[in-house]
Design an enzyme around this catalytic site. Structure first.
Site: not given
Ligand code: NAD
Length: 246
Positions: A16, A37, A60-61, A87, A152, A156, A187
């Protein structure tokens, strides 16, 4: 001829949001796209809607074993991998003193470790072929301080730094690594801001006065995935409606 004709792209977190939009745009420009995903139903649906140019893999990354099996499956099917978009990501909102260690580690695990594992999984193949483009999705939170989002922001900023380190390692082998820094993109991730009632305060920091459509980020990812950006590596590409200008 599309701008990505003949290329194979793996996009994580593509069920998504921005990842799905990148998959649609890349396919429309001639790429074969592999969507991955943890959201299997949404991921399968997104791939089905794109058509025969797309496949979906559960992935699952945070799992190195799953990275190995996904990359092996892509190479078995297509024989090559030209583009990786790291992503997949999660957002957690809480001030420092209310952030638990478990929550902090969870965000780092997906956003930072996931990106590390992804680059590690694809670089040997790309170096062997002497070509490849890795696009790491960071954020404006990787360019400035982000109160209420310590985990977060940390993840990043790490993605931004890792991008440069790996770019320097692999530049002599024809492989490029760049980061994208989106601002406020429409999103499902924005639900987190709405849940905390901070959307109004966030929008006050956007000079153009609106959120962006996922396509506006995908257009930048398309440029970085294509050979048009062949001289760019180790760089930050910002798409933020002016948020970081001041
Ligand atoms: P989104 O929540 O719609 O998409 C994120 C996707 O990542 C989801 O499909 C989710 O299932 C997937 N994901 C989460 N954990 C995963 C895991 N362990 N393994 C595999 N997939 C996993 O949000 P989005 O806006 O499309 O986010 C895409 C990227 O853009 C993220 O890295 C996000 O941090 C970044 N970003 C988003 C915004 C924004 O405003 N939406 C701004 C800056 C950066």
């Amino acid at each position: 001829m599309g701008r990505l004709s003949g290329k194979v792209a793996l996009i994580t977190g593509a069920a998504r949001g921005q990842g799905a939009e990148e998959a649609r745009l890349f396919a429309s420009e001639g790429a074969s796209v592999v969507l991955t995903d943890v959201l299997d139903d949404d991921g399968k649906q997104a791939a089905t809607e794109i058509g025969s140019a797309a496949t979906f893999h559960h992935h699952d990354v945070t799992s190195e074993a799953e990275w190995t099996s996904v990359v092996d499956a892509v190479l078995a099917e297509y024989g090559q991998l030209d583009v990786l978009v790291n992503n997949a990501g999660i957002l957690a909102i809480a001030p420092l003193v209310l952030t638990t260690e478990a929550e902090y580690r969870r965000v780092i695990d997906v956003n930072q470790i996931g990106t590390f594992l992804g680059m590690k999984a694809v670089v040997p193949h790309m170096v062997e072929r002497q070509q490849g483009s890795i696009i790491n999705i960071s954020s404006v939170a990787g360019l400035m301080g982000s109160p209420g989002m310590i985990a977060y922001g940390a993840s990043k900023w790490a993605v931004r730094g890792m991008t440069k380190s790996v770019a320097l390692e692999v530049a002599p082998f024809g492989v490029r690594v760049n980061s994208i820094h989106p601002g406020i993109i429409e999103t499902p991730m924005l639900e987190e801001f709405e849940k905390w009632g901070v959307m109004g305060a966030v929008m006050e920091r956007v000079p153009v006065g609106r959120t962006a459509d996922a396509r506006e980020v995908a257009n930048l990812a398309l440029y970085l995935a294509s050979d048009e950006s062949v001289y760019s590596t180790g760089s930050e590409f910002v798409v933020d409606g002016g948020m970081t200008a001041s």
